[in-house]
Design an enzyme around this catalytic site. Sequence first.
Site, PDB file in Angstrom:
ATOM      1  N   LYS A 117     -17.447  84.748  15.588  1.00 42.74           N
ATOM      2  CA  LYS A 117     -17.012  85.753  14.619  1.00 42.74           C
ATOM      3  C   LYS A 117     -15.509  86.009  14.656  1.00 42.74           C
ATOM      4  O   LYS A 117     -14.912  86.362  13.645  1.00 42.74           O
ATOM      5  CB  LYS A 117     -17.773  87.060  14.850  1.00 42.74           C
ATOM      6  CG  LYS A 117     -19.251  86.956  14.485  1.00 42.74           C
ATOM      7  CD  LYS A 117     -19.972  88.275  14.678  1.00 42.74           C
ATOM      8  CE  LYS A 117     -21.421  88.171  14.262  1.00 42.74           C
ATOM      9  NZ  LYS A 117     -22.162  89.443  14.438  1.00 42.74           N
ATOM     10  N   LYS A 201     -28.070  79.200   8.650  1.00 41.04           N
ATOM     11  CA  LYS A 201     -28.952  80.355   8.539  1.00 41.04           C
ATOM     12  C   LYS A 201     -28.646  81.134   7.258  1.00 41.04           C
ATOM     13  O   LYS A 201     -27.487  81.253   6.859  1.00 41.04           O
ATOM     14  CB  LYS A 201     -28.753  81.259   9.757  1.00 41.04           C
ATOM     15  CG  LYS A 201     -29.704  82.439   9.835  1.00 41.04           C
ATOM     16  CD  LYS A 201     -29.434  83.257  11.095  1.00 41.04           C
ATOM     17  CE  LYS A 201     -30.303  84.501  11.136  1.00 41.04           C
ATOM     18  NZ  LYS A 201     -30.007  85.346  12.305  1.00 41.04           N
ATOM     19  N   LYS A 204     -26.135  87.333   5.017  1.00 42.92           N
ATOM     20  CA  LYS A 204     -25.661  88.364   4.097  1.00 42.92           C
ATOM     21  C   LYS A 204     -24.207  88.142   3.717  1.00 42.92           C
ATOM     22  O   LYS A 204     -23.734  88.656   2.709  1.00 42.92           O
ATOM     23  CB  LYS A 204     -25.801  89.750   4.743  1.00 42.92           C
ATOM     24  CG  LYS A 204     -27.229  90.202   4.955  1.00 42.92           C
ATOM     25  CD  LYS A 204     -27.294  91.627   5.490  1.00 42.92           C
ATOM     26  CE  LYS A 204     -26.830  91.724   6.917  1.00 42.92           C
ATOM     27  NZ  LYS A 204     -26.936  93.087   7.468  1.00 42.92           N
TER      28      LYS A 204
END
Length: 338
Positions: A117, A201, A204
């Site tokens: 991230k 995956k 969102k």
Amino acid sequence: MTHTPLVLSGMQPTNTLHLGNYLGALKNWVRMQAEMPCLFCVVDMHAITAEAGYGKPDELARATREVAAAYIAGGVDPERTPIFNQGQVPEHAELAWIFNCVARLGWLDRMTQFKEKSGKHKERASVGLYTYPVLMAADILVYKATHVPVGEDQKQHLELSRDIAQKFNNDFGVPDFFPLPEPVITGHATRVMSLRDGAKKMSKTDESDNSRINLTDDAEAIAGKIKRAKTDPLPLPSSKDELKGRPEAENLLSIYAALADQTLDATIAQFAGQQFSGFKTALSELTVAKLEPITTEMRRLLADPAEIDRILKSGAQKARAIAISVMDEVKKKVGFIT
């Protein structure tokens, strides 16, 4: 000490929840609430560790209500199972600070999600993002939760929670004070992949809205996304062995299996040898049939934000009753005068 079974889990209010959140988590939560006591939170404190949630108060509040509405519309019963947001239970942050002093830098340095991230510029990432797993440990252990439904990408964080619990117990000479929480990974399609790339995956935060089916999508949007979903030129397989090297086919078949509450083998047998066009029509119809009632109920709930706020406040009061009791014990163990 034998710890009373308790499930704790939550989702971030960053962007709209999608089919992967429903099949990988929410659908299983609904089943679990009938099996043992559960607590389900909207993790708004985690949401501000990233740019998507930080510095956008109106958006964070809106998204928090939307996620709470999804929990309820998906089948979590707030009368039976407390639903609340972290921000209303300050004991999460209080225990996280103590755990910051229990955890070790070397442990956090090994967390792969922070590396992913933060990217190439980790010095620009917030300290909150770095200590995210410590707050997750506090989320779980402030209730002495014993079971945590997690995806594969969160298993490392749960291992850290176990390490922190064990070290606290050892450091303060209180064997089994905190339980060592167990991961719960259940059901079909626990890892739903992107409709545009079967190796990624469903997320969102993916830039392409066509990569996911949002819980707020209407029937037309769902059908369009499934129709455009990436496939390969071969007919549908006749066995699992034929799925090797076909991630998009495996993803769509797994989604169908999970929505239909049947095994992947049964789904493969049902559509063996067929073309994707016919299968996609069947998948669209099934997806709409399963999600449309949830979407409709979410819209009804979101039309009355005051009622959602009431549910969150009531859930927080129930959760705090547990958290305050645990924190009173923790403070005594640590040596805080209260």
